[in-house]
Design a protein around this motif. Structure first.
Motif, short mmCIF file in Angstrom:
data_model
loop_
_atom_site.label_atom_id
_atom_site.label_comp_id
_atom_site.label_asym_id
_atom_site.label_seq_id
_atom_site.Cartn_x
_atom_site.Cartn_y
_atom_site.Cartn_z
N LYS A 111 0.80 -1.23 0.00
CA LYS A 111 0.00 0.00 0.00
C LYS A 111 0.84 1.28 0.00
O LYS A 111 0.28 2.38 -0.02
CB LYS A 111 -0.92 0.01 1.22
CG LYS A 111 -2.02 -1.03 1.17
CD LYS A 111 -2.85 -0.96 2.44
CE LYS A 111 -3.94 -2.01 2.47
NZ LYS A 111 -4.72 -1.96 3.72
N LYS A 112 2.17 1.13 0.04
CA LYS A 112 3.01 2.32 0.04
C LYS A 112 2.75 3.17 -1.20
O LYS A 112 2.69 2.65 -2.32
CB LYS A 112 4.50 1.92 0.10
CG LYS A 112 4.97 1.49 1.46
CD LYS A 112 6.47 1.23 1.42
CE LYS A 112 7.00 0.87 2.80
NZ LYS A 112 8.46 0.62 2.77
N ARG A 113 2.64 4.46 -0.98
CA ARG A 113 2.39 5.36 -2.10
C ARG A 113 3.59 5.32 -3.07
O ARG A 113 4.73 5.43 -2.66
CB ARG A 113 2.20 6.78 -1.57
CG ARG A 113 1.93 7.82 -2.67
CD ARG A 113 1.61 9.17 -2.09
NE ARG A 113 0.37 9.15 -1.32
CZ ARG A 113 -0.13 10.22 -0.70
NH1 ARG A 113 0.51 11.38 -0.73
NH2 ARG A 113 -1.26 10.12 -0.02
N GLY A 114 3.26 5.15 -4.33
CA GLY A 114 4.30 5.16 -5.34
C GLY A 114 5.05 3.86 -5.50
O GLY A 114 6.01 3.78 -6.27
N TYR A 115 4.61 2.80 -4.78
CA TYR A 115 5.32 1.52 -4.88
C TYR A 115 5.21 0.94 -6.29
O TYR A 115 4.12 0.83 -6.85
CB TYR A 115 4.77 0.52 -3.87
CG TYR A 115 5.27 -0.90 -4.09
CD1 TYR A 115 6.62 -1.21 -3.94
CD2 TYR A 115 4.39 -1.92 -4.47
CE1 TYR A 115 7.09 -2.50 -4.16
CE2 TYR A 115 4.86 -3.21 -4.69
CZ TYR A 115 6.21 -3.48 -4.53
OH TYR A 115 6.65 -4.76 -4.76
N GLN A 116 6.34 0.58 -6.85
CA GLN A 116 6.39 -0.06 -8.17
C GLN A 116 6.70 -1.54 -7.97
O GLN A 116 7.76 -1.87 -7.44
CB GLN A 116 7.46 0.59 -9.04
CG GLN A 116 7.20 2.05 -9.37
CD GLN A 116 5.93 2.22 -10.19
OE1 GLN A 116 5.67 1.48 -11.12
NE2 GLN A 116 5.13 3.23 -9.83
N PRO A 117 5.81 -2.43 -8.37
CA PRO A 117 6.00 -3.86 -8.06
C PRO A 117 7.13 -4.51 -8.84
O PRO A 117 7.34 -4.25 -10.02
CB PRO A 117 4.65 -4.47 -8.45
CG PRO A 117 4.10 -3.55 -9.49
CD PRO A 117 4.56 -2.17 -9.10
N PHE A 118 7.87 -5.36 -8.13
CA PHE A 118 8.86 -6.27 -8.71
C PHE A 118 8.61 -7.64 -8.08
O PHE A 118 8.14 -7.72 -6.94
CB PHE A 118 10.29 -5.82 -8.38
CG PHE A 118 10.74 -4.57 -9.07
CD1 PHE A 118 11.38 -4.64 -10.30
CD2 PHE A 118 10.53 -3.33 -8.50
CE1 PHE A 118 11.81 -3.50 -10.94
CE2 PHE A 118 10.94 -2.16 -9.13
CZ PHE A 118 11.59 -2.25 -10.35
N PRO A 119 8.91 -8.72 -8.77
CA PRO A 119 8.76 -10.04 -8.15
C PRO A 119 9.55 -10.14 -6.85
O PRO A 119 10.70 -9.70 -6.78
CB PRO A 119 9.30 -11.00 -9.21
CG PRO A 119 9.09 -10.28 -10.50
CD PRO A 119 9.32 -8.83 -10.18
N ILE A 120 8.92 -10.68 -5.83
CA ILE A 120 9.56 -10.86 -4.53
C ILE A 120 9.95 -12.33 -4.38
O ILE A 120 9.17 -13.23 -4.71
CB ILE A 120 8.62 -10.45 -3.38
CG1 ILE A 120 8.29 -8.96 -3.45
CG2 ILE A 120 9.23 -10.80 -2.02
CD1 ILE A 120 7.29 -8.50 -2.41
N LEU A 121 11.16 -12.57 -3.89
CA LEU A 121 11.60 -13.94 -3.61
C LEU A 121 11.13 -14.33 -2.22
O LEU A 121 11.51 -13.70 -1.23
CB LEU A 121 13.12 -14.05 -3.70
CG LEU A 121 13.70 -15.42 -3.35
CD1 LEU A 121 13.22 -16.48 -4.34
CD2 LEU A 121 15.23 -15.38 -3.33
N LEU A 122 10.29 -15.34 -2.14
CA LEU A 122 9.79 -15.85 -0.86
C LEU A 122 10.74 -16.93 -0.38
O LEU A 122 10.75 -18.04 -0.88
CB LEU A 122 8.36 -16.38 -1.01
CG LEU A 122 7.65 -16.89 0.23
CD1 LEU A 122 7.78 -15.93 1.39
CD2 LEU A 122 6.19 -17.16 -0.08
N SER A 123 11.54 -16.58 0.55
CA SER A 123 12.73 -17.23 1.12
C SER A 123 13.92 -16.40 0.69
O SER A 123 13.85 -15.18 0.73
CB SER A 123 12.88 -18.69 0.70
OG SER A 123 11.99 -19.51 1.44
N GLY A 124 14.97 -17.04 0.25
CA GLY A 124 16.19 -16.30 -0.06
C GLY A 124 17.18 -16.40 1.07
O GLY A 124 18.39 -16.34 0.86
#
Length: 346
Positions: A111-124
């Protein structure tokens, strides 16, 4: 011959000194075999981490658990436990910190204003489907949030428990929002039980790839780490097996034993494979300029010398023989942002 005094089902055989502690005390007669896993709830302020490493392809990662029960002696995440005041040894496997507020934090991040989505690695860092996930289901909740917000996520795990969440993964895959990577360093089950004692069996991992692929979920495999003298003779057999199961691509890394991973692995290899421990350690050193570890970006992944080059050539042959095409890229086009709350009403 394996040492009879080894603690079965564990990578670490003892705690190792926390490099940040001035003083340490550990009773010599402590019964480490009877140490039970405990879960400690923590309350982070954020769950999504910006990945700053220059040689890693992801922008963001998130880890619902700190510490890991899987028990891999070579795990590069072990030293992170020291920042919490624990040991990278047995503590890493038996004192598991859980982040129950992770789903709430993820929604806040989206919900952050201006957030541009990128794939998130779940784990890492530590495995999102380690045994604790059966009880707490934090990973499942995170996936549901990603589905609600139409946000792409790459899942990395050693555990076939990922199939439990097929009801979420399948609709995500239909919208090009998810991929799953299985870590398979060996398909020799006897070796698997020693290298990663509390992960899913090699057979079950391959079955997971098959089922995910049949349901349209893109699958990738990390053949990692390659430990010369242990699993370095397996790459072609692994690549054939995962290709037959339906995996679309693979990656691999060479083992590196940085910081307090080194004493954990050295004790493990000396206890588990005393007849070839020194040979394995010397082979690892040959790939890292006489050291067991390497921290330089890019160099840390590829190693150097004849042994490293032979491994690279083998994977190059395997890629040409068993794989073609490119792994599909996930889509960020459908990200709903704050609209997700409205969509939940329908």
């Amino acid at each position: 011959m394996q040492n009879e005094n080894i603690i079965k089902g564990q990578g670490a055989q003892r705690n190792v000194i926390n490099r940040f502690d001035r003083f340490t005390f550990e009773p010599e007669d402590e019964d480490f075999e009877s140490v039970k896993t405990i879960f400690i709830e923590i309350f982070p302020k954020t769950i999504v981490n910006k990945v700053k490493s220059e040689d890693l392809p992801m922008e963001y990662s998130m880890n619902p658990y700190q510490g890991c029960e899987h028990g891999c002696s070579y795990c590069f995440a072990r030293p992170t436990h020291e920042y919490w005041g624990y040991s990278a040894g047995i503590d890493f496997e038996r004192k598991i910190m859980i982040k129950k507020n992770a789903p709430e934090l993820l929604e806040k991040f989206f919900k952050k204003r201006g957030y541009q989505p990128f794939p998130i690695l779940l784990s890492g860092n530590t495995d999102c489907y380690q045994p604790a996930e059966k009880q707490f289901e934090i990973t499942r909740q995170l996936l549901q949030v990603c589905l609600d917000y139409r946000h792409p996520v790459n899942v990395l795990t050693k555990n076939a428990l990922v199939l439990r969440d097929l009801d979420i993964l399948k609709p995500m895959a239909e919208q090009n929002l998810v991929s799953v990577s299985l870590s398979i360093p060996t398909i020799n089950e006897d070796l698997r039980r020693k290298m990663e004692p509390r992960t899913s069996s090699s057979k079950n991992k391959l079955k997971a790839i098959e089922i995910l692929s049949e349901n349209g979920v893109p699958t990738h495999v990390m053949v990692a780490p390659i430990v010369p003298g242990l699993n370095s003779d397996e790459p072609l057999a692994i690549l054939k097996a995962i290709s037959d199961a339906g995996a679309q691509s693979f990656g691999y890394t060479l083992v590196r034993l940085n910081d307090t991973v080194e004493p954990v692995f050295v004790r493990w290899i000396e206890n588990t494979f005393p007849d070839r421990a020194q040979k394995v350690l010397n082979l690892i050193k040959s790939m890292h300029d006489g050291k067991l570890g390497e921290k330089k970006y890019f160099d840390r992944q590829k190693g150097e010398g004849n042994i490293a080059e032979m491994i690279h050539i083998t994977f190059k042959i395997g890629r040409k023989k068993f794989f073609d095409g490119e792994f599909p890229k996930l889509s960020t086009d459908g990200f709903t942002g704050t609209k997700a709350q409205q969509l939940r009403l329908f």
